[in-house]
Design a protein around this motif. Structure first.
Motif, PDB file in Angstrom:
ATOM      1  N   GLY A 235       0.792  -1.234   0.000  1.00 53.63           N
ATOM      2  CA  GLY A 235       0.000   0.000   0.000  1.00 53.63           C
ATOM      3  C   GLY A 235       0.821   1.278   0.000  1.00 53.63           C
ATOM      4  N   VAL A 236       2.123   1.153  -0.188  1.00 50.07           N
ATOM      5  CA  VAL A 236       2.955   2.365  -0.191  1.00 50.07           C
ATOM      6  C   VAL A 236       2.941   3.004  -1.583  1.00 50.07           C
ATOM      7  CG1 VAL A 236       5.303   3.265   0.100  1.00 50.07           C
ATOM      8  CG2 VAL A 236       4.467   1.453   1.598  1.00 50.07           C
ATOM      9  N   PRO A 237       2.579   4.286  -1.664  1.00 50.50           N
ATOM     10  CA  PRO A 237       2.620   4.953  -2.974  1.00 50.50           C
ATOM     11  C   PRO A 237       4.066   5.206  -3.410  1.00 50.50           C
ATOM     12  CG  PRO A 237       1.434   6.279  -1.315  1.00 50.50           C
ATOM     13  CD  PRO A 237       2.142   5.185  -0.593  1.00 50.50           C
ATOM     14  N   VAL A 238       4.341   4.879  -4.640  1.00 53.41           N
ATOM     15  CA  VAL A 238       5.691   5.089  -5.183  1.00 53.41           C
ATOM     16  C   VAL A 238       5.525   5.814  -6.513  1.00 53.41           C
ATOM     17  CG1 VAL A 238       7.740   3.929  -6.105  1.00 53.41           C
ATOM     18  CG2 VAL A 238       6.603   3.004  -4.087  1.00 53.41           C
ATOM     19  N   ALA A 239       6.425   6.739  -6.797  1.00 51.03           N
ATOM     20  CA  ALA A 239       6.346   7.437  -8.075  1.00 51.03           C
ATOM     21  C   ALA A 239       7.667   7.338  -8.816  1.00 51.03           C
ATOM     22  CB  ALA A 239       5.971   8.893  -7.861  1.00 51.03           C
ATOM     23  N   PHE A 240       7.549   7.242 -10.141  1.00 49.18           N
ATOM     24  CA  PHE A 240       8.716   7.263 -11.018  1.00 49.18           C
ATOM     25  C   PHE A 240       8.553   8.519 -11.879  1.00 49.18           C
ATOM     26  CE2 PHE A 240      10.561   5.204 -15.094  1.00 49.18           C
ATOM     27  CZ  PHE A 240      11.829   5.683 -14.810  1.00 49.18           C
ATOM     28  N   CYS A 241       9.507   9.420 -11.805  1.00 50.65           N
ATOM     29  CA  CYS A 241       9.356  10.706 -12.488  1.00 50.65           C
ATOM     30  C   CYS A 241      10.491  10.949 -13.461  1.00 50.65           C
ATOM     31  CB  CYS A 241       9.302  11.839 -11.475  1.00 50.65           C
ATOM     32  SG  CYS A 241       7.871  11.708 -10.405  1.00 50.65           S
ATOM     33  N   ILE A 242      10.151  11.619 -14.538  1.00 55.88           N
ATOM     34  CA  ILE A 242      11.110  11.861 -15.620  1.00 55.88           C
ATOM     35  C   ILE A 242      10.968  13.301 -16.102  1.00 55.88           C
ATOM     36  CG2 ILE A 242      11.849  11.133 -17.930  1.00 55.88           C
ATOM     37  CD1 ILE A 242      10.196   8.512 -17.317  1.00 55.88           C
ATOM     38  N   ILE A 243      12.119  13.952 -16.285  1.00 56.95           N
ATOM     39  CA  ILE A 243      12.106  15.324 -16.817  1.00 56.95           C
ATOM     40  C   ILE A 243      13.325  15.479 -17.721  1.00 56.95           C
ATOM     41  CG2 ILE A 243      13.460  16.322 -14.898  1.00 56.95           C
ATOM     42  CD1 ILE A 243      11.563  18.767 -15.027  1.00 56.95           C
ATOM     43  N   ALA A 244      13.213  16.291 -18.749  1.00 52.94           N
ATOM     44  CA  ALA A 244      14.378  16.540 -19.609  1.00 52.94           C
ATOM     45  C   ALA A 244      15.433  17.284 -18.796  1.00 52.94           C
ATOM     46  CB  ALA A 244      13.957  17.360 -20.825  1.00 52.94           C
ATOM     47  N   SER A 245      16.692  16.951 -19.019  1.00 54.18           N
ATOM     48  CA  SER A 245      17.767  17.589 -18.257  1.00 54.18           C
ATOM     49  C   SER A 245      18.970  17.797 -19.154  1.00 54.18           C
ATOM     50  CB  SER A 245      18.149  16.698 -17.071  1.00 54.18           C
ATOM     51  OG  SER A 245      19.336  17.171 -16.483  1.00 54.18           O
ATOM     52  N   ASN A 246      19.611  18.945 -19.020  1.00 55.20           N
ATOM     53  CA  ASN A 246      20.828  19.155 -19.805  1.00 55.20           C
ATOM     54  C   ASN A 246      22.071  18.994 -18.942  1.00 55.20           C
ATOM     55  OD1 ASN A 246      20.565  21.400 -18.287  1.00 55.20           O
ATOM     56  ND2 ASN A 246      20.081  22.787 -19.996  1.00 55.20           N
ATOM     57  N   LYS A 247      21.874  18.384 -17.781  1.00 51.40           N
ATOM     58  CA  LYS A 247      23.020  18.187 -16.889  1.00 51.40           C
ATOM     59  C   LYS A 247      23.815  16.956 -17.323  1.00 51.40           C
ATOM     60  CE  LYS A 247      21.246  20.545 -12.918  1.00 51.40           C
ATOM     61  NZ  LYS A 247      20.475  20.409 -11.720  1.00 51.40           N
ATOM     62  N   PRO A 248      25.095  16.898 -16.906  1.00 52.13           N
ATOM     63  CA  PRO A 248      25.918  15.734 -17.254  1.00 52.13           C
ATOM     64  C   PRO A 248      25.348  14.458 -16.641  1.00 52.13           C
ATOM     65  CG  PRO A 248      27.115  17.265 -15.813  1.00 52.13           C
ATOM     66  CD  PRO A 248      25.820  17.911 -16.168  1.00 52.13           C
ATOM     67  N   GLU A 249      25.632  13.348 -17.296  1.00 53.43           N
ATOM     68  CA  GLU A 249      25.087  12.088 -16.814  1.00 53.43           C
ATOM     69  C   GLU A 249      25.598  11.791 -15.414  1.00 53.43           C
ATOM     70  OE1 GLU A 249      25.272   8.888 -19.592  1.00 53.43           O
ATOM     71  OE2 GLU A 249      23.940   9.977 -20.970  1.00 53.43           O
ATOM     72  N   ALA A 250      24.759  11.164 -14.615  1.00 48.86           N
ATOM     73  CA  ALA A 250      25.141  10.834 -13.243  1.00 48.86           C
ATOM     74  C   ALA A 250      24.537   9.496 -12.885  1.00 48.86           C
ATOM     75  CB  ALA A 250      24.636  11.907 -12.285  1.00 48.86           C
TER      76      ALA A 250
END
Lengths: 296, 168
Positions: A235-250
């Motif tokens: 019952g735990v809510p979990v979210a997966f979020c995505i946004i465009a980013s111009n930062k270096p890969e990490a």
């Protein structure tokens, strides 16, 4: 801290000041001790925490409505002297009252809570270990605060908190009921995939123990922000979020915001994060499964 | 000063819950700031100074006038709305926060605005409102208790500090 708060039983205003990061280190330590001694007080702190809201984000939406043309027209002439005007600047965000400090408070409580889950009457040894772990976490938070402050100096105020904090603020409002029953629909998922430029369908089936509930297309700083919401077995809510980013890969990193665990990484021009009130190892496993499901 | 106008207007709106009163407040604040610019100490916080002036005008002039003329307050739900460009759900969330804050008693609303929205420290907020820091603490605590749905009477009986009476 209020004078009465120095006694054994801190008052509500002391607890709120604690949550707001307004206490001196010594007063903070007093509250920490009182919290570790009293389940009732920990419960009270949690209740007061529920009175928190994304106040600033909500009220920032009003700024654009200020009738600037009329306000400027009504400015008295002559305007203030140049020396006064030169001190005019947008206020820097005050980290002490930032959600970060609530995150620190939440971590403190979490740490205390773990201590209590292990057993009542903690040994000095265990307390010492907790303290060391806590100090390390606090150091990390402080470093992050400095980073946020530096970013805030260079960025507009609205962007100072960053997208992960914005997501964490939002995620705090989710309960099991928010995602019951399935509110999904392929239309939202298709729109989100299109706007963010990634096929997201595989991510709805990729995480073990998580049931996909819905996709939402949000926005942060004018950029589309996709939130895929899941409900865990427990019952735990979990979210997966995505946004465009111009930062270096990490590579993936773990952090805690508002008491919620976050695993985040940057790849192929996107910032991604998984957030939920889950232990780090489980969250990392979920992140790894979701990461593989996205074609980046 | 221009940079502070939207924030001053927003603060005025939260106090009066009426956009035209908010405009009057900002205008009066600017006039008074100009009159008193000699009192402003360079290197201190101009924003805090302007908020102090606006708070004082509200307390001493406009609020009294509104009450005296029986103008009353506009329905907060119709005033504190915004045209959000974010998703409907984000809008709903923010709208709910605005409504909740609107419904707080004025003294609590003022403390919430200064500390949680404008992000002044407790000490700065106390200075702006010319009240002891303990008053800011009890107002914020009462506001949080209310938003958390705690029973206010129980909270008051158990928690209110001696000698402090909330204005609302």
């Amino acid at each position: 801290m209020s004078s009465a708060g120095k006694a054994d039983h801190p008052r509500d205003e002391d607890l709120v000041a604690y949550l707001d990061g307004e206490l001196s280190l010594s007063d903070r330590q007093l509250i920490d001790r009182a919290l570790s001694d009293s389940a009732e007080l920990r419960q009270r702190l949690e209740l007061l925490r529920q009175g928190d809201r994304p106040f600033r984000a909500a009220f920032d939406t009003l700024l654009d409505q200020a009738p600037m043309d009329r306000l400027l027209a009504a400015l008295p002439e002559p305007t203030l002297t140049a020396s006064v005007i030169s001190t005019t600047q947008a206020p820097p965000p005050r980290p002490a009252n930032d959600w970060h400090s609530i995150g620190v408070a939440a971590m403190l409580l979490l740490t205390l809570g773990i201590g209590f889950a292990v057993g009542f009457g903690t040994s000095a040894d265990r307390a010492g270990q907790r303290e060391i772990a806590l100090l390390a976490e606090l150091d990390e938070m402080e470093a992050e605060l400095e980073e946020a402050e530096a970013a805030a100096d260079a960025a507009p105020v609205v962007a100072a908190k960053g997208w992960r904090q914005a997501v964490a603020d939002y995620q705090m409002l989710f309960t099991t009921d928010s995602l019951t029953p399935d509110q999904g629909g392929n239309a939202a998922l298709a729109l989100a995939s299109e706007r963010v430029g990634l096929p997201l369908d595989p991510a709805t089936r990729a995480a073990t123990g998580l049931e996909f509930r819905r996709a939402q297309l949000l926005a942060f700083n004018g950029k589309p922000l996709v939130q895929l919401a899941y409900l865990g077995d427990d019952g735990v809510p979990v979210a997966f979020c995505i946004i465009a980013s111009n930062k270096p890969e990490a590579d993936t990193q773990y952090e805690v915001r508002n008491g919620l665990g976050i695993v985040h990484w940057i790849i192929g021009g996107y910032g991604l994060m998984v957030i939920g009130d889950l232990p780090e190892d489980r969250l990392s496993r979920i992140a790894s499964e979701l990461r593989k499901s996205i074609d980046l | 000063m221009e940079a502070h106008l939207p924030r001053l207007w927003r603060y005025g709106l939260s106090l009066s819950r009426n956009p035209s009163v908010a405009e009057d407040l900002v205008q009066s604040t600017c006039v008074r700031a100009l009159e008193r610019q000699a009192q402003f100490r360079q290197g201190t916080n101009l924003r805090a100074w302007l908020f102090t002036i606006l708070s004082s005008i509200w307390k001493n002039n406009l609020r009294a006038e509104k009450v005296r003329t029986g103008g009353g307050f506009a329905d907060p739900e119709t005033e504190l709305v915004f045209d959000g460009s974010a998703s409907m759900e984000t809008n709903n969330l923010f709208q709910r926060v605005l409504s909740e804050v609107s419904e707080l008693p004025e003294a609590q609303r003022q403390a919430v605005m200064l500390v949680y929205v404008e992000e002044f420290t407790y000490r700065e907020a106390a200075h702006i409102l010319d009240v002891p820091i303990g008053t800011i603490m009890s107002r914020l605590s009462a506001a949080r208790g209310k938003l958390a749905g705690l029973d206010p009477s129980a909270t008051c009986a158990r928690r209110t500090r001696d000698g402090e009476v909330e204005e609302n």
